[in-house]
Design an enzyme around this catalytic site. Structure first.
Site, PDB file in Angstrom:
ATOM      1  CB  SER A   1       4.709  32.927  -7.752  1.00  0.00           C
ATOM      2  OG  SER A   1       4.757  31.579  -7.333  1.00  0.00           O
TER       3      SER A   1
ATOM      4  CG  HIS B   1      -4.530  27.110 -11.733  1.00  0.00           C
ATOM      5  ND1 HIS B   1      -4.542  26.628 -13.015  1.00  0.00           N
ATOM      6  CD2 HIS B   1      -5.566  26.505 -11.101  1.00  0.00           C
ATOM      7  CE1 HIS B   1      -5.528  25.750 -13.145  1.00  0.00           C
ATOM      8  NE2 HIS B   1      -6.156  25.657 -11.987  1.00  0.00           N
TER       9      HIS B   1
ATOM     10  CG  ASN C   1      -1.105  33.085   0.755  1.00  0.00           C
ATOM     11  OD1 ASN C   1      -1.645  33.930   1.462  1.00  0.00           O
ATOM     12  ND2 ASN C   1       0.068  32.572   1.017  1.00  0.00           N
TER      13      ASN C   1
ATOM     14  CB  CYS D   1      -3.013  23.892 -16.098  1.00  0.00           C
ATOM     15  SG  CYS D   1      -3.514  25.623 -16.166  1.00  0.00           S
TER      16      CYS D   1
ATOM     17  CG  HIS E   1      -3.786  29.485 -15.750  1.00  0.00           C
ATOM     18  ND1 HIS E   1      -2.939  28.838 -14.875  1.00  0.00           N
ATOM     19  CD2 HIS E   1      -3.191  30.671 -16.042  1.00  0.00           C
ATOM     20  CE1 HIS E   1      -1.864  29.595 -14.663  1.00  0.00           C
ATOM     21  NE2 HIS E   1      -1.998  30.716 -15.356  1.00  0.00           N
TER      22      HIS E   1
ATOM     23  CB  CYS F   1      -0.007  26.571 -14.947  1.00  0.00           C
ATOM     24  SG  CYS F   1      -0.921  26.390 -13.406  1.00  0.00           S
TER      25      CYS F   1
ATOM     26  CG  HIS G   1      -3.560  27.297  -5.837  1.00  0.00           C
ATOM     27  ND1 HIS G   1      -3.152  28.377  -6.596  1.00  0.00           N
ATOM     28  CD2 HIS G   1      -2.602  27.125  -4.887  1.00  0.00           C
ATOM     29  CE1 HIS G   1      -1.994  28.829  -6.131  1.00  0.00           C
ATOM     30  NE2 HIS G   1      -1.645  28.098  -5.084  1.00  0.00           N
TER      31      HIS G   1
ATOM     32  CD  GLN H   1      -0.391  26.341   0.161  1.00  0.00           C
ATOM     33  OE1 GLN H   1       0.356  25.569   0.751  1.00  0.00           O
ATOM     34  NE2 GLN H   1      -0.029  27.566  -0.147  1.00  0.00           N
TER      35      GLN H   1
END
Ligand code: ZN
Ligand code: ZN
Ligand code: ZN
Length: 353
Positions: free
Chosen positions: A165, A168, A157, A55, A117, A52, A170, A172
């Site tokens: 995809s 993890h 998202n 990570c 993760h 990842c 997160h 933006q």
């Protein structure tokens, strides 16, 4: 016609933020459905994935290595859609704005919510989510203070179905030289309402929703989440601050904690709806950072989840919706009741007990 009867028949509803209409067809929820069936994605079991790029300690595609971060981590997107170095230019090859283009400078960053993760906002603790809220507030202030940035869009998202995809946790941040389409529409509506009524559009809307109660899903000290009257997506939510305020940066520690708490409650209810890690796009709408005063702006967040009636049946915006107008079958009132009646404890924890 009596209002309740109107809601039972096909009708359209007005979105005062974008000044667009949505078609509501309650009877269509009864029709037989032969929709798409997908395997529901199982949540990642690994707390750390060596492959990842988000990570801690791992190398990213651009060659940089992530630090061994313990809480949150923010970095400039290695494949940014916007660049701060873009030079100002405007071009119209037709002379009649038929081939008009303008340069657009900006910044794209990635925000990791947790080193774990396998977690999501729904399964993080309130203090952990508060760290994320603090980071969002810091980033809004820092990026917004750059002279060439007029708007800071913070978003998340979630889920492969939304084109994300990497599981993890997160989000933006994309920040632009100009104010993008959606906030610009909302800005114009809020400004006009403020001018006409000497009041804030969303403060007034929250009063109406609090009184009605039928579309309210979760409330706490400083925030409320409703399925908006004009919702397009089946389980769309609008998260509103109770106090009139324009941005994350102006929230005191108690209010940030309250925001973290309601984010956890919203995402937990979403996951509990079909007992999966629920996909969505969410984002905050805040005051532009264009150097103007924006007394009309009311801080809020939108949640746009695509799922309709199970983990595998999604709503598509096609045909009539692409060509004419968005349309929905389940009424916002029915969607709100469904979400409101879900348990506030995450299904994965209930199963462990
Ligand atoms: Zn990871
Ligand atoms: Zn307000
Ligand atoms: Zn908005």
């Amino acid at each position: 016609m009596e209002l309740r009867n109107l809601y039972r028949d096909p009708h359209r509803r007005f979105n005062p933020l974008t000044r667009e209409w949505v078609l509501v067809s309650p009877h269509r929820a009864e029709r037989p459905w032969q929709g798409q069936l997908e395997a529901s994605p199982s949540p990642p079991a690994l707390t750390y994935d060596p492959a990842c790029y988000l990570c801690p300690g791992n190398e990213r595609a651009g060659g940089s290595r992530n630090p061994n971060y313990q809480t949150t981590f923010v970095f400039a997107n290695d494949f940014a859609a916007l660049s701060p170095e873009t030079k100002t230019a405007r071009q119209d090859d037709s002379g009649r704005e038929l081939l008009l283009s303008e340069s657009e400078a900006g910044i794209c960053k990635v925000v990791c919510f947790s080193p774990r993760h396998d977690l999501t906002l729904a399964r993080m603790t309130v203090p952990e989510i508060t760290r994320v809220v603090d980071l969002w507030a810091e980033q809004y202030a820092e990026i917004g203070s750059l002279p060439y940035i007029s708007y800071v869009q913070i978003f998340e998202n979630r889920g492969e179905i939304m084109g994300c995809s990497n599981p993890h946790p997160h989000g933006q941040i994309w920040a632009n030289q100009t104010i993008p389409n959606e906030p610009r529409k909302e800005q114009e509506s809020q400004k006009a309402y403020f001018g006409n009524n000497h009041a804030c559009l969303l403060c007034d809307y929250l009063k109406v929703e609090t009184q009605a109660g039928t579309r309210m899903v979760v409330e706490n000290t400083h925030f409320a989440a409703v399925v908006p009257f004009w919702a397009v997506w089946p389980f769309e939510l609008l998260l509103l601050s109770r106090r009139h305020t324009g941005d994350l940066g102006s929230l005191d520690p108690d209010t940030r904690n309250s925001l973290a708490e309601i984010l956890q409650q919203i995402t937990t209810r979403y996951d509990n709806l079909f007992e999966i890690s629920f996909p969505y796009s969410m984002g905050f709408h805040q005051s532009p950072t264009d150097g103007e005063a924006h007394p009309e702006w009311h801080f809020h967040a939108h949640f746009y989840p695509p799922l309709l009636r199970s983990a595998t049946v999604r709503k598509f915006m096609v045909g009539y919706e692409l060509l004419a107008s968005p349309q929905r079958d389940i009424t916002p009132e029915a969607a709100a009741a469904t979400l409101r009646n879900l348990k506030p404890i995450h299904y994965s924890e209930r199963k462990l007990r």
